[in-house]
Design an enzyme around this catalytic site. Sequence first.
Site, PDB file in Angstrom:
ATOM      1  N   GLU A   1      -2.094  -5.434  -3.462  1.00 59.67           N
ATOM      2  CA  GLU A   1      -1.153  -4.586  -2.894  1.00 59.67           C
ATOM      3  C   GLU A   1      -0.242  -5.652  -2.210  1.00 59.67           C
ATOM      4  OE1 GLU A   1      -3.422  -0.531  -1.303  1.00 59.67           O
ATOM      5  OE2 GLU A   1      -3.917  -2.425  -0.045  1.00 59.67           O
TER       6      GLU A   1
ATOM      7  N   ASP B   1       0.872  -1.326   0.032  1.00 60.13           N
ATOM      8  CA  ASP B   1       0.099  -0.079   0.171  1.00 60.13           C
ATOM      9  C   ASP B   1       1.010   1.141  -0.083  1.00 60.13           C
ATOM     10  OD1 ASP B   1      -2.527   1.418   0.643  1.00 60.13           O
ATOM     11  OD2 ASP B   1      -1.432   1.985   2.408  1.00 60.13           O
TER      12      ASP B   1
END
Length: 229
Positions: A125, A53
């Site tokens: 992610e 992320d």
Amino acid sequence: MNVDAIIAEVEKRIYYEFKNKELIKCALTHSSFVNELKINKWENYQRLEFLGDAVLELVSSEFLYEGNSGMSEGKMSKVRASMVCEPALAFCAKKISLGEMILLGKGEEAGGGRERNSILSDVFEAIIGAIYQDGGLDEARKFIHKHVLDDVEENQLFVDSKSILQEKIQAEADKILSYKLISESGPEHDKSFEVAVYINDECMATAMGHNKKEAEQQAAYLVLKKMQV
């Protein structure tokens, strides 16, 4: 398909071969898989997702900063948020059919986990985090540019499909946009909703989703694609 075969298939789809296969195995592993099999030394994707992320935010910020010299900070923040939100990343994950490669527990799989946006975006992610750990920032950047930033307009069209369609219809005074729930099926923990989108009294498209909002978004996207033809 065994784990080694799954890893090989994922590597083929993302155009990256891992030196450390444990990283991609971890990135593909949902906590339900580990808990169900009671494997203590097998990590799930959550820590890699946290790292991915951060890398994604950096690379997408860099992309917007370097490619839009006149864009304000506020506008860049807004665009970045829509580029890396859960539906956008799930859309990117679906492009490479990532859902079928995730290591899920039987209960989570039975509950529709392979198609759930939250899981797809998290694993996506985590893969970014795994690539960063395995090959560094340059390799992670290549992956993000290829699978997230290669077609920003298409991704934005999907994520903002309902609002974009609403704006187009509102521009024409004689047209009214509406959504209607056609059917609702499945057990309580894994509902499926079918929604139709209408312009005036004409059904323009139907779509399925795990909730009404998701189904409406998909239906709106289908209408927008028709309008582009």
